[in-house]
Design a protein around this motif. Structure first.
Motif, mmCIF file in Angstrom:
data_model
loop_
_atom_site.group_PDB
_atom_site.id
_atom_site.type_symbol
_atom_site.label_atom_id
_atom_site.label_comp_id
_atom_site.label_asym_id
_atom_site.label_seq_id
_atom_site.Cartn_x
_atom_site.Cartn_y
_atom_site.Cartn_z
ATOM 1 N N PRO B 5 -52.465 -17.473 44.962
ATOM 2 C CA PRO B 5 -53.650 -18.037 45.412
ATOM 3 C C PRO B 5 -53.401 -19.645 46.088
ATOM 4 N N LEU B 6 -54.446 -19.646 46.924
ATOM 5 C CA LEU B 6 -54.407 -21.290 47.171
ATOM 6 C C LEU B 6 -55.167 -22.221 46.445
ATOM 7 N N LEU B 15 -62.165 -26.260 53.532
ATOM 8 C CA LEU B 15 -62.763 -25.386 54.463
ATOM 9 C C LEU B 15 -64.279 -25.635 55.187
ATOM 10 N N ILE B 22 -65.349 -19.653 61.194
ATOM 11 C CA ILE B 22 -64.982 -18.223 60.606
ATOM 12 C C ILE B 22 -66.094 -16.901 60.877
ATOM 13 N N ILE B 41 -63.815 -11.675 55.697
ATOM 14 C CA ILE B 41 -62.966 -12.176 55.610
ATOM 15 C C ILE B 41 -61.662 -12.456 55.246
ATOM 16 N N ARG B 44 -58.606 -10.005 57.095
ATOM 17 C CA ARG B 44 -57.999 -10.753 57.732
ATOM 18 C C ARG B 44 -57.386 -12.121 57.155
ATOM 19 N N SER B 45 -57.771 -12.137 56.272
ATOM 20 C CA SER B 45 -56.969 -13.755 55.762
ATOM 21 C C SER B 45 -56.182 -13.018 54.375
ATOM 22 N N GLU B 46 -55.650 -11.638 54.452
ATOM 23 C CA GLU B 46 -54.999 -11.268 53.397
ATOM 24 C C GLU B 46 -55.609 -11.774 51.819
ATOM 25 N N THR B 48 -56.596 -14.514 51.248
ATOM 26 C CA THR B 48 -56.158 -16.322 51.284
ATOM 27 C C THR B 48 -57.594 -17.349 50.990
ATOM 28 N N LEU B 49 -58.415 -16.604 51.939
ATOM 29 C CA LEU B 49 -59.989 -17.230 51.795
ATOM 30 C C LEU B 49 -60.596 -16.160 51.374
#
Lengths: 122, 122
Positions: B5-6, B15, B22, B41, B44-46, B48-49
């Motif tokens: 993860p980020l 962000l 977003i 969210i 769609r971002s898998e 990440t977000l």
DNA sequence: ACTACATGCCTAGCGACGCATAGTATGAGC
DNA sequence: GCTCATACTATGCGTCGCTAGGCATGTAGT
């Protein structure tokens, strides 16, 4: 184009978390002193990005404290002393790490907003 | 590879200034209630977000206050009431404005860091 | 019935960090 | 001896995503 300057409020927010990347990327291309770094950022971005002094210098101090860059005073003949910064190996890695994160974030943003950067003609 | 993860600290900073984009982008594709927006969210971002609730709900309130979105309570048969948000015309324009700013900022970032997004293979 | 968890909404206060502002100082051009 | 670009430093402000709480309901497991 080059158009209107970017909304300063939006820009200040976009900049969050990106200032270190920018400074490190400049220094990756060679040592430079603070003021020159600021000028180079403005030049490369065609003045879309203009670091305030109150932004730039604290970043330099923090990056140095973290060991990402190091500095020494340079005293040019008949000119004012200036502090010249050089990126360290650890700084190179830090730059890579942050660039990766930035690219992954951007990829996520693009997926979420369903926008392709190449849709716009620049 | 969806990988690690980020870094949450980096993400929170990236962000900044992008949360409204977003949310508006999600609502551009149709009305939705808060919780569903958050899930979409993440999807769609898998992942990440992932908007925290303390992030998402205040944004919705602010966007509504600004007239970018409007809402009404929906009471589904045998289910809890939920507040469904719809993007307004003004919100559509706001989205476009912010996307333009974002793209210009990104273009500047790419010039300054001398990186091309398509350099990386996803 | 009780527990646990996902769903669903809300708010108060914290903290990081870019910015505004101010201060100090030198060299060049008028 | 002005002004302006250059050059570095320090202090405090404002914004905004996050933490950490609260409240409430439907479903599944035991």
């Amino acid at each position: 184009m080059s158009s209107s300057p970017l909304d300063p409020v939006l820009t200040a927010n976009f900049l969050r978390g990106n200032t270190a990347i920018i400074v490190l990327a400049i220094l990756r291309d060679g040592p430079a002193h603070g003021y020159a770094i600021g000028s180079e950022i403005a030049r490369r971005s065609e003045h879309t990005l203009e670091f305030k002094q109150g932004t730039l210098y604290p970043i330099l101090h923090e990056l140095e404290r973290d060991g990402s860059i190091c500095s020494e005073w340079e005293i040019p003949n008949g000119d004012r002393p200036r502090r010249v910064y050089t990126i360290t190996e650890s700084g190179q890695r830090e730059l890579e790490r942050r660039m990766e994160a930035w690219q992954r974030f951007n990829a996520a943003m693009i997926r979420v907003t369903a926008v392709r950067l190449d849709e716009q003609t620049g």
